[in-house]
Scaffold this active site. Sequence first.
Site, mmCIF file in Angstrom:
data_model
loop_
_atom_site.group_PDB
_atom_site.id
_atom_site.type_symbol
_atom_site.label_atom_id
_atom_site.label_comp_id
_atom_site.label_asym_id
_atom_site.label_seq_id
_atom_site.Cartn_x
_atom_site.Cartn_y
_atom_site.Cartn_z
ATOM 1 N N LYS A 23 0.928 -1.060 -0.159
ATOM 2 C CA LYS A 23 -0.156 0.086 0.011
ATOM 3 C C LYS A 23 0.839 1.189 -0.131
ATOM 4 O O LYS A 23 1.722 1.248 0.710
ATOM 5 C CB LYS A 23 -1.021 0.154 1.356
ATOM 6 C CG LYS A 23 -1.724 1.286 1.418
ATOM 7 C CD LYS A 23 -2.578 1.294 2.767
ATOM 8 C CE LYS A 23 -3.123 2.658 3.066
ATOM 9 N NZ LYS A 23 -3.856 2.594 4.323
ATOM 10 N N ASP A 60 -2.652 10.815 3.379
ATOM 11 C CA ASP A 60 -3.953 10.255 3.540
ATOM 12 C C ASP A 60 -4.753 11.277 4.423
ATOM 13 O O ASP A 60 -4.753 11.335 5.710
ATOM 14 C CB ASP A 60 -4.206 8.776 4.131
ATOM 15 C CG ASP A 60 -5.532 8.410 4.212
ATOM 16 O OD1 ASP A 60 -6.586 8.919 3.725
ATOM 17 O OD2 ASP A 60 -5.738 7.513 5.194
ATOM 18 N N LYS A 92 -10.352 13.113 7.879
ATOM 19 C CA LYS A 92 -9.825 12.485 9.280
ATOM 20 C C LYS A 92 -9.802 13.880 10.098
ATOM 21 O O LYS A 92 -9.592 14.818 9.858
ATOM 22 C CB LYS A 92 -8.178 11.881 9.237
ATOM 23 C CG LYS A 92 -8.012 10.646 8.412
ATOM 24 C CD LYS A 92 -6.650 10.321 8.435
ATOM 25 C CE LYS A 92 -6.373 9.273 7.823
ATOM 26 N NZ LYS A 92 -6.736 7.866 8.454
ATOM 27 N N ASP A 143 1.779 6.479 5.435
ATOM 28 C CA ASP A 143 0.899 5.614 4.963
ATOM 29 C C ASP A 143 1.111 4.839 3.812
ATOM 30 O O ASP A 143 0.500 4.154 3.370
ATOM 31 C CB ASP A 143 -0.378 6.286 4.895
ATOM 32 C CG ASP A 143 -1.657 5.583 5.054
ATOM 33 O OD1 ASP A 143 -1.684 4.407 5.794
ATOM 34 O OD2 ASP A 143 -2.712 5.773 4.524
ATOM 35 N N ASP A 164 -12.303 6.917 3.922
ATOM 36 C CA ASP A 164 -10.992 6.828 4.578
ATOM 37 C C ASP A 164 -10.560 5.371 4.544
ATOM 38 O O ASP A 164 -9.554 5.236 5.235
ATOM 39 C CB ASP A 164 -11.003 7.412 5.951
ATOM 40 C CG ASP A 164 -9.797 7.538 6.672
ATOM 41 O OD1 ASP A 164 -8.708 7.642 5.937
ATOM 42 O OD2 ASP A 164 -9.839 7.621 8.072
ATOM 43 N N GLU A 190 -9.348 3.712 2.136
ATOM 44 C CA GLU A 190 -8.846 3.574 0.766
ATOM 45 C C GLU A 190 -7.720 2.764 0.278
ATOM 46 O O GLU A 190 -7.690 2.047 -0.762
ATOM 47 C CB GLU A 190 -8.359 4.963 0.356
ATOM 48 C CG GLU A 190 -6.962 5.227 0.839
ATOM 49 C CD GLU A 190 -6.781 5.306 2.267
ATOM 50 O OE1 GLU A 190 -5.668 4.935 2.721
ATOM 51 O OE2 GLU A 190 -7.788 5.777 2.922
ATOM 52 N N ARG A 246 -7.592 -0.631 1.139
ATOM 53 C CA ARG A 246 -8.132 -1.912 0.414
ATOM 54 C C ARG A 246 -8.399 -1.776 -1.074
ATOM 55 O O ARG A 246 -8.405 -2.907 -1.818
ATOM 56 C CB ARG A 246 -9.276 -2.299 1.211
ATOM 57 C CG ARG A 246 -10.290 -1.626 1.451
ATOM 58 C CD ARG A 246 -11.436 -1.874 2.650
ATOM 59 N NE ARG A 246 -10.757 -1.464 3.856
ATOM 60 C CZ ARG A 246 -11.157 -1.534 5.153
ATOM 61 N NH1 ARG A 246 -12.367 -2.486 5.224
ATOM 62 N NH2 ARG A 246 -10.644 -1.258 6.230
#
Length: 519
Positions: free
Chosen positions: A282, A287, A294, A305, A364, A366, A368
Amino acid sequence: MSTSPDTPPVAAAAPELRRRPAPTVEVRRAGAAAADLTGFDVLAVPVAAGEGEDAPLQPRPGAADAAVRYGVDLGAVCAAEEVTGAAATVTRLPVPAPDGSPRRLLVVGVGDSSVTALRRSGAALARATGSADVATTLADGVGPAGTRAFVEGFLLASHAPPVSGRRAAAEVAPRRLALLGDVDAADVRHAEVTAGATVLTRDLAATPSNLKDPQWLTAQVHELAAGLRLKVDVRDEARLRREGFGGLLAVGAGSASSPALVQVGWTPRATPGAPHVVLVGKGITYDTGGLGIKPRESMVAMKTDMAGAAAVLAVVLAAARLKLPVKVTGLLALAENAFGASSYRPGDVVTHYGGRTTEVNNTDAEGRLVLGDALAYADAALDPDVLVDVATLTGAATLGLGKRHAPLYSADPALVQELLAASAATGERLWHMPLVEDYAASIDSDVADARQVTTTPGHGAGSIVAALFLRPFAGARRWAHLDIAGTGRADAPEHEVTRGATGFGARLLLEWLETSVAR
């Protein structure tokens, strides 16, 4: 200066990124009594606790030589200083230094001399000595695994994150580590590669996101792979659109920086028919949470991230440096999850590579979505023998296991045992978690193949549900999912782990490749 409405604002210049050089490590066959240690600040020797409550302290290789060199009764001085010999304890002995000897004599506890104890003792020595040049016998006669563990601990604890935003300072010379006695230089070089993989992962993850977007990371891959003559294939936004990578496109839609899928691979020439492992990382370079934005506090660490993608890149590069007899392909799913007029929305239906569809419930979640694209591509186009993804995926992973263990998901018992063995050997701790079939229904959708997240109030098990979401994208492959949301970042240093980006996963996967896959 005034500008017209049609004149774009002038972007602030990005600060220069500066990395501290890694320590240099050398092997000297001489013992602590006879070695020429001119210029070294510290001599460190190992001791261990005796067996039994009242047993005397046990000197380890080099301790007796140091006693001769400094002209002291080492046992008496250690007793006076209450040295215990416990792993990762460091004590400076108040003894005068003869001419030509380091001015500081340290004794380092090595406990039971296990690889964990030696790694932690190496880290403790690095922290206790700051930037000083160190000569030591802690790796003398401890064997390949012990040498590698000690050197890794020292190098990892010596690491400092890259610096930006400060005034340029004078270049700092790397500190020196001299290993005295019976030490194999090949084991030292191996440890430098594996520790270097962790350091690269940390550095990439710690880079500020005003420098680091998908295009910057892509350029880093090209630069690092070129030195090893590794093949790199980049799917830019136009190509992602042509080939149907809907997850990456949806997540990256709200950002001025385009998404990308970067493929980099190591193929051993001397091992035809080598097993093929595909690693998926990933790579969310920042993010915000998208439209499901968030809270401010939760956004602070989001430059890390993309730690999964960084670890995957570092493993492929290290596999090439170690010339592992395993074909390793890395897929870096890169995007920035930003808040903008073109951001994807709750209620959207995303079509992934290969045609599987997802109903979006939470922008949020994202990670996956981009992993789904990359896993589906790996299954359909790369024909791996084993498929492993690594991601800072869910806050639920931290709630369940804290920040010292990463959840491991796989339905393959042999693969689970291999990864757990690598975890034990490297100190990067995994915990096998269940893929609970009863929870799969919680992401059923009326409009797509699956929901992105469960909408059942109070359902919980967020990390398990995320793994269940990813599972179909891997097809029938041997597959494992590592959720490093907790272990990828640390609030404080501990042993070989530094504060901030930890680099978790790089050494673990290298150990697995070398000891299990390459058998």
